[in-house]
Design an enzyme around this catalytic site. Sequence first.
Site, PDB file in Angstrom:
ATOM      1  CB  CYS A 114      -0.953   0.012   1.182  1.00  0.00           C
ATOM      2  SG  CYS A 114      -1.984  -1.452   1.309  1.00  0.00           S
ATOM      3  CG  HIS A 254      -3.145   3.246   2.405  1.00  0.00           C
ATOM      4  ND1 HIS A 254      -3.626   2.865   1.170  1.00  0.00           N
ATOM      5  CD2 HIS A 254      -3.229   2.165   3.202  1.00  0.00           C
ATOM      6  CE1 HIS A 254      -3.954   1.594   1.216  1.00  0.00           C
ATOM      7  NE2 HIS A 254      -3.753   1.145   2.436  1.00  0.00           N
ATOM      8  CG  ASN A 284      -6.508  -1.116   1.327  1.00  0.00           C
ATOM      9  OD1 ASN A 284      -5.851  -0.672   0.393  1.00  0.00           O
ATOM     10  ND2 ASN A 284      -5.963  -1.574   2.446  1.00  0.00           N
TER      11      ASN A 284
HETATM   12  C1  LIG Z   1      -9.718  -6.027   9.575  1.00  0.00           C
HETATM   13  C2  LIG Z   1     -10.402  -5.132  10.561  1.00  0.00           C
HETATM   14  C3  LIG Z   1     -11.472  -4.314   9.862  1.00  0.00           C
HETATM   15  C4  LIG Z   1     -11.072  -6.008  11.617  1.00  0.00           C
HETATM   16  O1  LIG Z   1     -11.685  -5.140  12.559  1.00  0.00           O
HETATM   17  P1  LIG Z   1     -11.413  -5.433  14.119  1.00  0.00           P
HETATM   18  O2  LIG Z   1     -12.224  -4.496  14.851  1.00  0.00           O
HETATM   19  O3  LIG Z   1      -9.932  -5.448  14.346  1.00  0.00           O
HETATM   20  O4  LIG Z   1     -12.048  -6.844  14.280  1.00  0.00           O
HETATM   21  P2  LIG Z   1     -11.404  -8.176  14.785  1.00  0.00           P
HETATM   22  O5  LIG Z   1     -10.432  -8.707  13.780  1.00  0.00           O
HETATM   23  O6  LIG Z   1     -10.920  -7.965  16.206  1.00  0.00           O
HETATM   24  O7  LIG Z   1     -12.681  -9.099  14.746  1.00  0.00           O
HETATM   25  C5  LIG Z   1     -13.734  -8.809  15.646  1.00  0.00           C
HETATM   26  C6  LIG Z   1     -14.801  -9.825  15.379  1.00  0.00           C
HETATM   27  O8  LIG Z   1     -15.398  -9.567  14.078  1.00  0.00           O
HETATM   28  C7  LIG Z   1     -15.450 -10.771  13.347  1.00  0.00           C
HETATM   29  N1  LIG Z   1     -15.343 -10.444  11.949  1.00  0.00           N
HETATM   30  C8  LIG Z   1     -14.209 -10.305  11.228  1.00  0.00           C
HETATM   31  N2  LIG Z   1     -14.510  -9.978   9.962  1.00  0.00           N
HETATM   32  C9  LIG Z   1     -15.874  -9.921   9.914  1.00  0.00           C
HETATM   33  C10 LIG Z   1     -16.795  -9.617   8.871  1.00  0.00           C
HETATM   34  N3  LIG Z   1     -16.374  -9.311   7.633  1.00  0.00           N
HETATM   35  N4  LIG Z   1     -18.110  -9.615   9.165  1.00  0.00           N
HETATM   36  C11 LIG Z   1     -18.553  -9.900  10.404  1.00  0.00           C
HETATM   37  N5  LIG Z   1     -17.719 -10.190  11.441  1.00  0.00           N
HETATM   38  C12 LIG Z   1     -16.400 -10.193  11.187  1.00  0.00           C
HETATM   39  C13 LIG Z   1     -14.307 -11.583  13.844  1.00  0.00           C
HETATM   40  O9  LIG Z   1     -14.540 -12.954  13.594  1.00  0.00           O
HETATM   41  C14 LIG Z   1     -14.308 -11.291  15.315  1.00  0.00           C
HETATM   42  O10 LIG Z   1     -15.328 -12.066  15.887  1.00  0.00           O
HETATM   43  P3  LIG Z   1     -15.073 -12.666  17.366  1.00  0.00           P
HETATM   44  O11 LIG Z   1     -14.946 -11.404  18.237  1.00  0.00           O
HETATM   45  O12 LIG Z   1     -16.338 -13.458  17.562  1.00  0.00           O
HETATM   46  O13 LIG Z   1     -13.777 -13.435  17.269  1.00  0.00           O
HETATM   47  C15 LIG Z   1      -9.390  -4.187  11.242  1.00  0.00           C
HETATM   48  O14 LIG Z   1      -8.535  -4.957  12.039  1.00  0.00           O
HETATM   49  C16 LIG Z   1      -8.544  -3.484  10.203  1.00  0.00           C
HETATM   50  O15 LIG Z   1      -9.039  -2.683   9.450  1.00  0.00           O
HETATM   51  N6  LIG Z   1      -7.219  -3.727  10.179  1.00  0.00           N
HETATM   52  C17 LIG Z   1      -6.317  -3.053   9.208  1.00  0.00           C
HETATM   53  C18 LIG Z   1      -6.561  -3.631   7.898  1.00  0.00           C
HETATM   54  C19 LIG Z   1      -5.941  -2.977   6.711  1.00  0.00           C
HETATM   55  O16 LIG Z   1      -6.565  -2.248   6.092  1.00  0.00           O
HETATM   56  N7  LIG Z   1      -4.723  -3.295   6.317  1.00  0.00           N
HETATM   57  C20 LIG Z   1      -4.138  -2.875   5.049  1.00  0.00           C
HETATM   58  C21 LIG Z   1      -2.933  -2.061   5.230  1.00  0.00           C
HETATM   59  S1  LIG Z   1      -3.148  -0.652   6.108  1.00  0.00           S
END
Ligand SMILES: CC(C)(COP(=O)(O)OP(=O)(O)OC[C@H]1O[C@@H](n2cnc3c(N)ncnc32)[C@H](O)[C@@H]1OP(=O)(O)O)[C@@H](O)C(=O)NCCC(=O)NCCS
Length: 327
Positions: A114, A254, A284
């Site tokens: 990215c 980004h 993204n």
């Molecule tokens: C990926 C992301 C959106 C997940 O959000 P989060 O708040 O961290 O969520 P978590 O990974 O802790 O998951 C929380 C819960 O949601 C659930 N979950 C994950 N994806 C899901 C989806 N698409 N729909 C519904 N539930 C979902 C998980 O299973 C977890 O459930 P649990 O609590 O029962 O285990 C967030 O971590 C993120 O944006 N990270 C950066 C990603 C990125 O963009 N990277 C690229 C470079 S910058």
Amino acid sequence: MKTRARIIGTGSYVPEKILTNADLEKFVDTSDEWIRTRTGICQRHIAAEDEQTSDLASKAAQAALDMAGVTAEEIDLLIVGTITGDCPWPATACLVQEKIGAKNAWAYDISAACSGFVYSLDAATRQIEAGAIQKALVIGAEILTRFIDWTDRNTCVLFGDAAGAVVLEAQETESGVLSTHLHSDGSYYELLYQPGFGSVHPPSEEGLKNRVPYLSMQGNEVFKVAVRSLYNVAVECLEANNMSVADLDLFIPHQANIRILDAAAKRLGLSEEQTYINVERLGNTSAATIPVALDEANRAGRIKEGDLLMFDAFGGGFTWGAALVRW
Ligand SMILES: CC(C)(COP(=O)(O)OP(=O)(O)OC[C@H]1O[C@@H](n2cnc3c(N)ncnc32)[C@H](O)[C@@H]1OP(=O)(O)O)[C@@H](O)C(=O)NCCC(=O)NCCS
């Protein structure tokens, strides 16, 4: 007066097909409500089956050349920031060169996930400042939706396809790219990567079964480091130019997740007016997010001569970087 790289044209291309959160609900265990609240994303664009990354990149490039009033033959250097090139090699930049007719340029790709556009902007800027070239085309282009695992709800809801480009020209001026600041830390590489197919996991049926050629991410680990890194390099960039957040007219980060952007903007003390966000419409798109946002802001008249812009990126590697630009 110093020779600087001036941005004289911007362009972008977003595929026609839109995949909404409601569409995703039909085949992924997710909900529009979860995706909106956890990421801010409402829809993403998907490249057509007959579209390659070099097609998206070429359309964005031609739009930037047209805006700059520059022909492809005048381009000396063509760089594509991408992790989803047409094929592992040759470089997608060479295919773009062929498609737009930039026959006098040399061309290569930069793989910095990215952060690919900011890394590519740095590379071209240094060639211009060194007096090696007069004009460059810098592109960020991705078709990530062909490398995500649609059965993995943690990742498949986050990404989309697009391309953005800028034309740079050597000018004796106080405007242009004022500075670039790049960083990486390989100790985090397994938190956000595509395991295969490479020399570690060469093409194999086994590999395909084990989903190795798909994006793999530890979301909340990435989240924490992303917010911290975007903040740190933005401060580094401002301090290097004796500038403050108040001097910034437009911050183009980004576009990964609205919560990452809000957290970084809040820590920096940026106002909503100062910050450009389009993640809700595009998701993204990795190396394409910043040049697409820049082109949108430019064509919407949000940027005027003399404005101070910052590009701020974070991605797989981990890589991160920022650039300060006087418009
Ligand atoms: C990926 C992301 C959106 C997940 O959000 P989060 O708040 O961290 O969520 P978590 O990974 O802790 O998951 C929380 C819960 O949601 C659930 N979950 C994950 N994806 C899901 C989806 N698409 N729909 C519904 N539930 C979902 C998980 O299973 C977890 O459930 P649990 O609590 O029962 O285990 C967030 O971590 C993120 O944006 N990270 C950066 C990603 C990125 O963009 N990277 C690229 C470079 S910058």
